[in-house]
Design a protein around this motif. Structure first.
Motif, PDB file in Angstrom:
ATOM      1  N   GLY A   1      67.248  32.718  68.079  1.00  0.00           N
ATOM      2  CA  GLY A   1      66.541  33.973  68.322  1.00  0.00           C
ATOM      3  C   GLY A   1      66.118  34.609  67.014  1.00  0.00           C
ATOM      4  O   GLY A   1      66.622  34.260  65.937  1.00  0.00           O
TER       5      GLY A   1
ATOM      6  N   THR B   1      62.242  37.444  69.854  1.00  0.00           N
ATOM      7  CA  THR B   1      62.120  36.275  70.724  1.00  0.00           C
ATOM      8  C   THR B   1      63.410  35.486  70.731  1.00  0.00           C
ATOM      9  O   THR B   1      64.186  35.552  69.782  1.00  0.00           O
ATOM     10  CB  THR B   1      60.950  35.354  70.270  1.00  0.00           C
ATOM     11  N   ARG B   2      63.641  34.778  71.842  1.00  0.00           N
ATOM     12  CA  ARG B   2      64.734  33.810  71.936  1.00  0.00           C
ATOM     13  C   ARG B   2      64.140  32.504  72.417  1.00  0.00           C
ATOM     14  O   ARG B   2      63.274  32.489  73.287  1.00  0.00           O
ATOM     15  CB  ARG B   2      65.812  34.265  72.926  1.00  0.00           C
ATOM     16  N   PHE B   3      64.610  31.401  71.842  1.00  0.00           N
ATOM     17  CA  PHE B   3      64.113  30.085  72.224  1.00  0.00           C
ATOM     18  C   PHE B   3      65.258  29.090  72.065  1.00  0.00           C
ATOM     19  O   PHE B   3      65.879  29.012  71.018  1.00  0.00           O
ATOM     20  CB  PHE B   3      62.900  29.687  71.378  1.00  0.00           C
ATOM     21  N   GLY B   4      65.585  28.402  73.164  1.00  0.00           N
ATOM     22  CA  GLY B   4      66.742  27.506  73.132  1.00  0.00           C
ATOM     23  C   GLY B   4      67.990  28.304  72.790  1.00  0.00           C
ATOM     24  O   GLY B   4      68.289  29.310  73.415  1.00  0.00           O
TER      25      GLY B   4
END
Length: 138
Positions: free
Chosen positions: A97, A91-94
């Protein structure tokens, strides 16, 4: 990124594949990588996994570094073993990752690595900031 990674290349690593959030890296365990127990030093296995992680998280474009990583060793590697590290994005967020890397000897899992990434700059920003100083910003 791998083309200028002298550390990984110096350990004999080869980038086999890279894609959108993934990478496959290979390394053969040499005599110089063997510890006092006659097995591959865990630091070399970690370095292989870390290189696959770095290639995967930098495949998106922005300059991305490790924010942290953990590894679990499940089996030893020995001199002459050919190891592959397969990284995939979870996942990547902002600007962050999470990536998982499996290190294999043939079809046997010898380590599982989880890396946490952080984007620090776009490639253009890093090139501009490092111009004339011989380094990218830290």
């Amino acid at each position: 990124m791998f083309a200028t990674d002298r550390a990984s290349q110096g350990m004999g690593m080869e980038l086999l594949e890279t894609g959108d959030g993934s990478a496959l890296v290979r390394m053969t365990v040499t005599a110089a990588m063997i510890n006092g127990h006659g097995t591959a030093h865990g630091g070399f296995i970690f370095a292989l996994a870390d290189t696959a992680f770095a290639c995967a998280c930098n495949s998106h474009g922005p300059v991305t570094v490790a924010a942290g990583a953990d590894i679990a060793f499940t089996a030893p590697a020995r001199e002459g073993d050919v190891l592959t590290a397969s990284a995939r994005e979870r996942t990547r967020f902002g600007r962050s990752g999470i990536y998982d890397v499996t290190v294999l000897r043939g079809t046997s899992v010898i380590a599982e690595f989880r890396g946490r990434s952080r984007v620090i700059a776009s490639r253009t920003d890093a090139a501009s900031a490092g111009a004339g100083r011989g380094r990218a910003p830290s």
